[in-house]
Design an enzyme around this catalytic site. Structure first.
Site, mmCIF file in Angstrom:
data_model
loop_
_atom_site.group_PDB
_atom_site.id
_atom_site.type_symbol
_atom_site.label_atom_id
_atom_site.label_comp_id
_atom_site.label_asym_id
_atom_site.label_seq_id
_atom_site.Cartn_x
_atom_site.Cartn_y
_atom_site.Cartn_z
ATOM 1 N N ASN A 173 0.607 -1.408 -0.047
ATOM 2 C CA ASN A 173 -0.004 -0.026 0.053
ATOM 3 C C ASN A 173 0.941 1.226 0.218
ATOM 4 O O ASN A 173 1.439 1.477 0.981
ATOM 5 C CB ASN A 173 -0.706 -0.281 1.146
ATOM 6 C CG ASN A 173 -1.919 1.084 1.230
ATOM 7 O OD1 ASN A 173 -1.864 2.100 0.282
ATOM 8 N ND2 ASN A 173 -2.447 1.375 2.221
ATOM 9 N N GLU A 198 -6.882 4.043 8.026
ATOM 10 C CA GLU A 198 -7.065 5.721 7.841
ATOM 11 C C GLU A 198 -8.001 6.074 7.454
ATOM 12 O O GLU A 198 -8.462 7.440 7.772
ATOM 13 C CB GLU A 198 -5.780 6.130 6.865
ATOM 14 C CG GLU A 198 -4.198 5.667 7.744
ATOM 15 C CD GLU A 198 -3.160 5.249 6.752
ATOM 16 O OE1 GLU A 198 -2.157 5.027 7.304
ATOM 17 O OE2 GLU A 198 -3.346 5.378 5.539
ATOM 18 N N GLY A 250 2.692 2.393 11.047
ATOM 19 C CA GLY A 250 3.593 3.400 10.744
ATOM 20 C C GLY A 250 4.139 3.899 12.150
ATOM 21 O O GLY A 250 4.744 4.858 12.001
ATOM 22 N N LYS A 275 0.244 4.364 -0.367
ATOM 23 C CA LYS A 275 -0.666 5.314 0.222
ATOM 24 C C LYS A 275 -0.517 6.670 -0.563
ATOM 25 O O LYS A 275 -0.748 6.526 -1.712
ATOM 26 C CB LYS A 275 -0.263 5.649 1.738
ATOM 27 C CG LYS A 275 -0.246 4.221 2.565
ATOM 28 C CD LYS A 275 -0.139 4.629 4.128
ATOM 29 C CE LYS A 275 -0.114 3.148 4.797
ATOM 30 N NZ LYS A 275 0.109 3.296 6.319
ATOM 31 N N GLU A 284 -5.023 -5.288 10.623
ATOM 32 C CA GLU A 284 -4.197 -4.183 10.688
ATOM 33 C C GLU A 284 -4.269 -3.247 12.254
ATOM 34 O O GLU A 284 -5.064 -2.731 12.219
ATOM 35 C CB GLU A 284 -4.190 -3.197 9.686
ATOM 36 C CG GLU A 284 -3.803 -3.678 8.307
ATOM 37 C CD GLU A 284 -3.309 -2.461 7.357
ATOM 38 O OE1 GLU A 284 -2.530 -2.572 6.778
ATOM 39 O OE2 GLU A 284 -4.262 -1.703 7.035
ATOM 40 N N HIS A 300 -9.439 0.728 5.064
ATOM 41 C CA HIS A 300 -8.350 1.055 5.572
ATOM 42 C C HIS A 300 -8.485 1.817 6.853
ATOM 43 O O HIS A 300 -9.290 2.793 6.880
ATOM 44 C CB HIS A 300 -7.320 1.527 4.743
ATOM 45 C CG HIS A 300 -5.827 1.531 5.225
ATOM 46 N ND1 HIS A 300 -5.496 2.334 6.093
ATOM 47 C CD2 HIS A 300 -4.901 0.722 5.053
ATOM 48 C CE1 HIS A 300 -4.367 2.130 6.365
ATOM 49 N NE2 HIS A 300 -3.701 1.194 5.736
#
Length: 254
Positions: free
Chosen positions: A10, A98, A172, A12, A166, A96
């Protein structure tokens, strides 16, 4: 069992045309196990999808990072599943963390997106995972089960779904769920699928791990019986992504 190892990258919201060409060039030169051992999918930003698809080696595939919840129309800024199909993009990442956190995508909204994308012929990497607060209060499985339930209520055929666990606290941050922590949640997720969908779906659906996966930790994670691959963030932009793909051989030897 025979679940083929799956590695997704990914990217991003990163990259310029030149950087993307460099990343693809590194991937194209990489010496990786064959397609019968590992399935590799990379997910560049929308604007680079066709560029990457045109340059990428044929044994790797391309995914979008999101798509709209229904047919296109008056939805400024959105990209529909139909458009992705039209471009020949086979995969999409949905739900996801995020997007769940920053754009307030609810479990139900993600479930609707997954169902619609599948109905249009896309394959889906569907993401689930808990925050640090939720883990520390002992709610991990409740949260992940509720996220998965919203998908299971809308999807009967899981053939084209990869479930990505995840833990939000590991994305991150450099913090990684230990192999045992990852295995525990993957095992519980599989058990949930067995009880709530079918034993066949539980046995065949790939559950991949995402959250600060790197060249350094991928081998140990790959040996866990219920970890069927990875969804890689930052490291997918670096040459070590090749090392992570190679971790698929650990599964064959495990």
């Amino acid at each position: 069992m025979g679940r083929k190892f799956f590695v997704g990258g990914n990217w991003k919201c990163n990259g310029t045309s030149e950087e993307v060409k460099k990343i693809v060039s590194t991937l194209n030169e990489g010496d990786v196990p064959s397609e019968d051992v590992v399935e590799v999918v990379v997910s560049p930003p929308f604007v680079f999808l066709t560029l990457v698809k045109s340059l990428l080696r044929p044994d790797f595939h391309v995914a979008a990072q999101n798509c709209w919840v229904k047919k296109g129309g008056a939805f400024t800024g959105e990209v529909s599943a139909e458009m992705l199909v039209n471009l020949g993009i086979p995969w999409v990442i949905l739900g996801h963390s995020e997007r769940r956190a920053l754009l307030n995508e609810s479990n139900e909204f993600v479930g609707d997106k997954v169902a619609y994308a599948l109905s249009r012929g896309l394959k889906v990497i569907a993401c689930v995972g808990e925050t640090l607060e939720q883990r520390e209060s002992g709610c991990t499985m409740d949260v992940v089960a509720a996220q998965t339930k919203a998908i299971a209520e809308r999807v009967s055929d899981w053939t084209n779904v990869v479930l990505a666990y995840e833990p939000v606290w590991a994305i991150g941050t450099g913090k990684v769920a230990s192999p045992a922590q990852a295995q525990e949640v993957h095992f519980e997720l599989r058990k949930w699928l067995q009880a709530n969908t079918s034993p066949e779906v539980a046995a065949t659906t790939r559950i991949i791990y995402g959250g600060s996966v790197s060249g350094g930790n991928c081998k140990e994670l790959a040996t866990q019986p219920d970890v069927d691959g990875f969804l890689v963030g930052g490291a997918s932009l670096k040459p070590e992504f090749i090392d992570i793909i190679k971790a698929a051989t650990m599964k064959k030897n495990a």
